[in-house]
Every structure is written in structure tokens, then in C-alpha cells.
Design a protein around this motif. Sequence first.
Motif, PDB file in Angstrom:
ATOM      1  N   ASN A 124      -2.526 -21.738 -10.987  1.00 17.04           N
ATOM      2  CA  ASN A 124      -2.704 -20.854 -11.481  1.00 17.04           C
ATOM      3  C   ASN A 124      -3.057 -20.756 -12.669  1.00 17.04           C
ATOM      4  N   ALA A 125      -3.234 -19.571 -13.549  1.00 12.08           N
ATOM      5  CA  ALA A 125      -4.661 -19.780 -14.730  1.00 12.08           C
ATOM      6  C   ALA A 125      -4.792 -21.377 -15.249  1.00 12.08           C
ATOM      7  N   ARG A 126      -3.427 -21.998 -15.672  1.00  7.61           N
ATOM      8  CA  ARG A 126      -3.850 -23.037 -17.113  1.00  7.61           C
ATOM      9  C   ARG A 126      -4.793 -24.181 -15.555  1.00  7.61           C
ATOM     10  N   MET A 127      -3.849 -23.612 -14.312  1.00  4.55           N
ATOM     11  CA  MET A 127      -5.357 -25.165 -13.292  1.00  4.55           C
ATOM     12  C   MET A 127      -6.142 -24.520 -12.777  1.00  4.55           C
ATOM     13  N   VAL A 128      -6.449 -22.835 -12.828  1.00  9.03           N
ATOM     14  CA  VAL A 128      -8.080 -22.934 -13.067  1.00  9.03           C
ATOM     15  C   VAL A 128      -8.822 -22.858 -13.619  1.00  9.03           C
ATOM     16  N   SER A 129      -8.391 -22.473 -15.128  1.00 13.25           N
ATOM     17  CA  SER A 129      -9.146 -23.452 -16.398  1.00 13.25           C
ATOM     18  C   SER A 129      -9.744 -24.850 -16.623  1.00 13.25           C
ATOM     19  N   ARG A 130      -8.524 -25.233 -16.151  1.00 18.99           N
ATOM     20  CA  ARG A 130      -8.835 -27.185 -16.485  1.00 18.99           C
ATOM     21  C   ARG A 130     -10.107 -27.134 -15.556  1.00 18.99           C
ATOM     22  N   ILE A 131      -9.980 -27.076 -13.792  1.00 15.70           N
ATOM     23  CA  ILE A 131     -10.613 -26.674 -13.104  1.00 15.70           C
ATOM     24  C   ILE A 131     -11.973 -26.507 -13.375  1.00 15.70           C
ATOM     25  N   ASP A 160     -11.800  -7.728  -9.481  1.00 12.84           N
ATOM     26  CA  ASP A 160     -12.262  -7.695  -8.098  1.00 12.84           C
ATOM     27  C   ASP A 160     -13.010  -8.540  -7.537  1.00 12.84           C
ATOM     28  N   GLY A 161     -12.448  -9.579  -6.377  1.00  9.24           N
ATOM     29  CA  GLY A 161     -13.775 -10.323  -5.745  1.00  9.24           C
ATOM     30  C   GLY A 161     -13.035 -11.674  -5.872  1.00  9.24           C
ATOM     31  N   PHE A 162     -11.869 -11.465  -6.524  1.00 10.45           N
ATOM     32  CA  PHE A 162     -11.189 -13.143  -7.161  1.00 10.45           C
ATOM     33  C   PHE A 162     -10.059 -13.112  -6.564  1.00 10.45           C
ATOM     34  N   PRO A 163     -10.062 -14.338  -5.661  1.00  7.62           N
ATOM     35  CA  PRO A 163      -8.438 -14.397  -4.925  1.00  7.62           C
ATOM     36  C   PRO A 163      -7.102 -14.607  -5.302  1.00  7.62           C
ATOM     37  N   PRO A 185      -4.231 -19.012  -4.034  1.00  4.42           N
ATOM     38  CA  PRO A 185      -4.096 -19.667  -3.067  1.00  4.42           C
ATOM     39  C   PRO A 185      -5.289 -20.812  -3.190  1.00  4.42           C
ATOM     40  N   ARG A 186      -5.676 -21.924  -2.745  1.00  2.52           N
ATOM     41  CA  ARG A 186      -5.908 -23.141  -3.034  1.00  2.52           C
ATOM     42  C   ARG A 186      -6.990 -23.021  -1.857  1.00  2.52           C
ATOM     43  N   GLU A 187      -6.663 -22.593  -1.065  1.00  2.00           N
ATOM     44  CA  GLU A 187      -8.131 -22.204   0.783  1.00  2.00           C
ATOM     45  C   GLU A 187      -8.763 -21.191  -0.091  1.00  2.00           C
ATOM     46  N   GLU A 188      -8.018 -20.597  -0.562  1.00  3.71           N
ATOM     47  CA  GLU A 188      -9.136 -19.265  -0.668  1.00  3.71           C
ATOM     48  C   GLU A 188      -9.582 -19.533  -1.877  1.00  3.71           C
ATOM     49  N   TRP A 194     -13.642 -19.481  -2.706  1.00  3.59           N
ATOM     50  CA  TRP A 194     -14.175 -18.240  -3.496  1.00  3.59           C
ATOM     51  C   TRP A 194     -15.587 -19.233  -4.256  1.00  3.59           C
ATOM     52  N   VAL A 195     -14.881 -20.775  -4.725  1.00  3.92           N
ATOM     53  CA  VAL A 195     -15.941 -21.474  -6.309  1.00  3.92           C
ATOM     54  C   VAL A 195     -17.375 -22.097  -4.987  1.00  3.92           C
TER      55      VAL A 195
END
Length: 67
Positions: free
Chosen positions: A17-24, A39-42, A53-56, A60-61
Motif C-alpha cells: 500500500n502507499a504507506r509501505m511504498v513510502s517506507r521502502i 503512468d508507468g508505475f505498477p 504488486p511486490r514483483e512489479e 520498477w525499482v
Amino acid sequence: MRESTYKSYDELPLFLNARMVSRILGVSQSSAYELMHQDGFPSMRIGNRWVVPREEFRAWVEGQVEP
């Protein structure tokens, strides 16, 4: 910049979720929301929630790294 509490992609849940993405990524939660709507973000919408999705996310990273 915040330091991520995750040490490997395998520790992440299947959907972020957004909270996890921000922490990572070490960014604010509002920046993570903005990124998830670009656009372009999975990201994908499930009901009212936006998840990544974790693998996507991993792909992306790795695609953001310049040679």
C-alpha cells in the motif's frame, strides 16, 4: 530521508500500500500516493484501495537505476 525497515524484497507482502511504498522508498506518504497515480508505475486499484504488486514494484525499482 527515512531508512527502510525492509532488508529484502522477500520480506515484503504480495501487495504494497502507499504507506509501505513510502517506507521502502524513504519518501512521504503523499509522495507515494502521487507516484502510485503516475503512468508507468505498477499500481492497480482494488475496490477503493490502490496497491502495488511486490514483483512489479521490484522490477520498477530495478528499471529506475541508471547504468
